[in-house]
Design an enzyme around this catalytic site. Structure first.
Site, PDB file in Angstrom:
ATOM      1  CG  HIS A 307      54.018  52.502  -2.306  1.00 19.24           C
ATOM      2  ND1 HIS A 307      53.090  51.577  -2.737  1.00 19.24           N
ATOM      3  CD2 HIS A 307      54.120  53.437  -3.274  1.00 19.24           C
ATOM      4  CE1 HIS A 307      52.675  51.944  -3.930  1.00 19.24           C
ATOM      5  NE2 HIS A 307      53.269  53.067  -4.283  1.00 19.24           N
ATOM      6  CG  ASP A 365      57.418  60.254  -6.202  1.00 21.74           C
ATOM      7  OD1 ASP A 365      57.988  60.335  -7.304  1.00 21.74           O
ATOM      8  OD2 ASP A 365      56.207  60.049  -6.076  1.00 21.74           O
TER       9      ASP A 365
HETATM   10  N1  CMC Z   1      56.219  59.011   7.723  1.00 18.67           N
HETATM   11  C1  CMC Z   1      55.850  58.619   8.986  1.00 18.67           C
HETATM   12  N2  CMC Z   1      54.938  57.676   9.242  1.00 18.67           N
HETATM   13  C2  CMC Z   1      54.368  57.074   8.193  1.00 18.67           C
HETATM   14  C3  CMC Z   1      54.670  57.420   6.858  1.00 18.67           C
HETATM   15  C4  CMC Z   1      55.646  58.420   6.652  1.00 18.67           C
HETATM   16  N3  CMC Z   1      55.993  58.774   5.412  1.00 18.67           N
HETATM   17  N4  CMC Z   1      53.939  56.664   6.013  1.00 18.67           N
HETATM   18  C5  CMC Z   1      53.174  55.884   6.774  1.00 18.67           C
HETATM   19  N5  CMC Z   1      53.435  56.117   8.084  1.00 18.67           N
HETATM   20  C6  CMC Z   1      52.840  55.407   9.228  1.00 18.67           C
HETATM   21  C7  CMC Z   1      51.425  55.901   9.479  1.00 18.67           C
HETATM   22  O1  CMC Z   1      51.402  56.960  10.414  1.00 18.67           O
HETATM   23  C8  CMC Z   1      50.750  54.649  10.001  1.00 18.67           C
HETATM   24  O2  CMC Z   1      51.094  54.488  11.350  1.00 18.67           O
HETATM   25  P1  CMC Z   1      50.038  53.769  12.362  1.00 18.67           P
HETATM   26  O3  CMC Z   1      49.868  52.385  11.847  1.00 18.67           O
HETATM   27  O4  CMC Z   1      50.741  53.842  13.668  1.00 18.67           O
HETATM   28  O5  CMC Z   1      48.794  54.596  12.287  1.00 18.67           O
HETATM   29  C9  CMC Z   1      51.440  53.530   9.223  1.00 18.67           C
HETATM   30  O6  CMC Z   1      52.740  54.045   8.862  1.00 18.67           O
HETATM   31  C10 CMC Z   1      50.709  53.115   7.955  1.00 18.67           C
HETATM   32  O7  CMC Z   1      50.466  54.299   7.202  1.00 18.67           O
HETATM   33  P2  CMC Z   1      49.150  54.553   6.358  1.00 18.67           P
HETATM   34  O8  CMC Z   1      48.960  56.015   6.164  1.00 18.67           O
HETATM   35  O9  CMC Z   1      48.016  53.748   6.914  1.00 18.67           O
HETATM   36  O10 CMC Z   1      49.577  53.881   4.995  1.00 18.67           O
HETATM   37  P3  CMC Z   1      48.865  54.107   3.630  1.00 18.67           P
HETATM   38  O11 CMC Z   1      49.095  52.875   2.864  1.00 18.67           O
HETATM   39  O12 CMC Z   1      47.469  54.579   3.810  1.00 18.67           O
HETATM   40  O13 CMC Z   1      49.687  55.348   3.003  1.00 18.67           O
HETATM   41  C11 CMC Z   1      51.307  56.621   1.867  1.00 18.67           C
HETATM   42  C12 CMC Z   1      50.693  55.225   2.076  1.00 18.67           C
HETATM   43  C13 CMC Z   1      52.279  56.560   0.665  1.00 18.67           C
HETATM   44  C14 CMC Z   1      50.204  57.628   1.527  1.00 18.67           C
HETATM   45  C15 CMC Z   1      52.069  57.042   3.146  1.00 18.67           C
HETATM   46  O14 CMC Z   1      53.114  56.126   3.424  1.00 18.67           O
HETATM   47  C16 CMC Z   1      52.615  58.464   3.058  1.00 18.67           C
HETATM   48  O15 CMC Z   1      51.893  59.423   3.366  1.00 18.67           O
HETATM   49  N6  CMC Z   1      53.923  58.631   2.641  1.00 18.67           N
HETATM   50  C17 CMC Z   1      54.482  59.933   2.444  1.00 18.67           C
HETATM   51  C18 CMC Z   1      54.027  60.473   1.097  1.00 18.67           C
HETATM   52  C19 CMC Z   1      54.710  59.814  -0.080  1.00 18.67           C
HETATM   53  O16 CMC Z   1      55.934  59.672  -0.103  1.00 18.67           O
HETATM   54  N7  CMC Z   1      53.914  59.461  -1.114  1.00 18.67           N
HETATM   55  C20 CMC Z   1      54.420  58.917  -2.379  1.00 18.67           C
HETATM   56  C21 CMC Z   1      54.012  57.511  -2.622  1.00 18.67           C
HETATM   57  S1  CMC Z   1      54.968  56.789  -3.982  1.00 18.67           S
HETATM   58  C22 CMC Z   1      54.432  57.651  -5.372  1.00 18.67           C
HETATM   59  C23 CMC Z   1      53.055  57.290  -5.783  1.00 18.67           C
HETATM   60  O17 CMC Z   1      52.837  56.120  -6.147  1.00 18.67           O
HETATM   61  O18 CMC Z   1      52.185  58.177  -5.752  1.00 18.67           O
END
Ligand code: CMC
Length: 426
Positions: A307, A365
């Site tokens: 998240h 989720d």
């Molecule tokens: N699986 C594997 N690696 C992950 C994941 C994941 N689900 N989420 C983040 N990472 C890694 C990402 O690759 C990055 O690694 P590095 O620092 O080595 O590049 C690091 O963790 C930070 O990730 P980020 O993408 O920079 O984090 P963000 O804050 O931009 O993204 C997120 C947050 C929710 C979009 C992401 O964690 C994600 O894609 N999760 C899966 C989708 C999901 O479950 N979304 C629902 C969120 S809760 C409901 C809502 O509020 O909408």
């Protein structure tokens, strides 16, 4: 004394002092509104990692402590003592309603549950296999072609009527989208039912048979709706605010929020979790998929994990994880291989160094999809469920923004990295 932050441009030596603003809770913010005028510079923050886009009184998240407050009330207390329509009232008006106020609010919602008969025909225009979220975007957007009596956005009463209409009609539109996708007739709302009960009735009853709402399903839905009602300035809410800032039609603004919610990184994650679990198939495949999630060359991510704000745990996930376990036990589904797989994945990821280091925990989720599945709600309706609940947050945030005396159009800046000015070839 006014706290300030001083910025110095190392190229020119010019210095500017920026005021710091303190909120009720959470980190203070540096007010950069005058930065361009003073220093001729913009700030650069793709993805808004450090940018507060507005001041708001509606919800507060502390991502490190795992806190979510609605108008100051912890989500755990609301989950235990409140219900979705009371939470809606709280988010919209700022205070918990008295019993009388709540009754009045419920009546006003009930009054608006039906949709215009012409609107019912819109569904027929969608191909039968249209994703219900696609239908939602279209039909909610087309509400803007109806209800002209509440469209003076400068009139607070009109804004309130538009807001209540959206909250009331969303389950009706959602259920009609579903009925269309399975070729069954649309069902009219039944106003002696609760908000969640009415949705279940419109989704699962048929005109030829009696239908009784399952109280276990009704309670579980109401809880998930409370968890999803608002989450401050997330992608879809920010979309609604940005669209609304141009003084656009409120129904069209909410349609833009639904579109933003649909993506798998946001509200689409609950559907993506189920699809991912189907793809993983059996517990012995888990290590392979965990390895893929860690591989930077592979776009695969573990859906339902991570998240932007919660870096310790998601308090909503904690609440509905418990609800999920209780529900599965009640429905006798705890030993279902699908749920066993989900719980095995959760356990595996929580012990894995990569997920521990990056603070990636199961989010709300991960569990909401499992609850929906246990309730018999089809996978392609999961994000629609989220949209129904989040409509409350969207309209509350939109009303807050529209009531601001100094409300201005949202207009982000950019760092241009394209070609410098050049002449068209002679
Ligand atoms: N699986 C594997 N690696 C992950 C994941 C994941 N689900 N989420 C983040 N990472 C890694 C990402 O690759 C990055 O690694 P590095 O620092 O080595 O590049 C690091 O963790 C930070 O990730 P980020 O993408 O920079 O984090 P963000 O804050 O931009 O993204 C997120 C947050 C929710 C979009 C992401 O964690 C994600 O894609 N999760 C899966 C989708 C999901 O479950 N979304 C629902 C969120 S809760 C409901 C809502 O509020 O909408």
């Amino acid at each position: 004394m006014q706290r300030t932050v001083t910025i110095t441009d190392s190229a020119t030596g010019k210095t500017v002092e920026l005021p710091v603003r303190e909120g009720t809770a959470g980190p203070p913010v540096v007010d950069i509104a005058n930065l361009y005028r003073e220093l001729g510079m913009f700030t650069y923050d793709p993805g808004f990692l450090s940018t507060a886009s507005c001041a708001s009184q509606i919800a507060f998240i502390d991502g490190d402590e795992g806190i979510l407050l609605y108008r100051g009330y912890p989500i755990e207390q609301l989950a235990e003592k409140s219900n979705f329509l009371e939470v809606a009232c709280l988010l919209l008006y700022g205070e918990l309603p008295t019993a009388g106020q709540l009754r009045q609010f419920e009546e006003r919602i009930r009054h608006h549950t039906m949709i215009h008969e012409s609107l019912r025909d819109f569904f027929k225009g969608f191909y039968h296999d249209a994703h219900p979220m696609a239908t939602m975007v279209g039909v909610v957007g087309s509400l803007s072609a109806f209800y002209h009596d509440s469209l003076d956005i400068h009139n607070p009463e009109h804004r309130e009527t538009a807001a209540l209409r959206m909250i009331a009609k969303m389950p009706t539109i959602a259920a009609a989208s579903y009925k269309h996708s399975i070729g069954e007739p649309q069902i009219y709302p039944k106003n002696d039912l609760s908000y969640a009960g009415n949705l279940l009735h419109m989704m699962f009853s048929v005109p030829s048979e009696d239908y009784e709402v399952d109280p276990v399903a009704e309670k579980a839905l109401d809880l998930i709706f409370m968890m999803h009602a608002d989450h401050e300035q997330n992608a879809s809410t920010s979309t609604v605010r940005l669209a609304g800032s141009s003084q656009a039609n409120p129904f069209a603004c909410i349609a833009s929020g639904i579109a933003a919610l649909w993506g798998p990184a946001h509200g689409g994650a609950n559907e993506a979790v189920l699809n991912m679990l189907s793809e993983i198939g059996t517990a012995d495949n888990i290590p392979k998929y965990i390895a893929r999630a860690k591989d930077k060359q592979d776009p695969f991510r573990l859906m339902g994990f991570g998240h932007r704000v919660y870096k310790n745990y998601d308090p909503r996930a904690r609440i509905i994880r418990q609800a999920c376990h209780d529900l599965l036990a009640k429905l006798g589904a705890a030993n279902d291989p699908f749920f066993e797989l989900a719980l095995a994945l959760e356990e595996f990821a929580l012990k894995d160094d990569y997920f521990i280091e990056k603070k990636l925990y199961p989010n709300v989720d991960f569990y909401s999809g499992l609850i929906y599945k246990a309730l018999g709600i089809p996978t392609n309706m999961f994000t629609v469920m989220f949209a129904i609940a989040r409509t409350v947050g969207w309209v509350a945030q939109w009303m807050e923004m529209m009531a601001e005396p100094r409300q201005r159009i949202g207009r982000p800046r950019q760092l241009y990295v394209g070609k410098a000015q050049r002449d068209y070839p002679a």
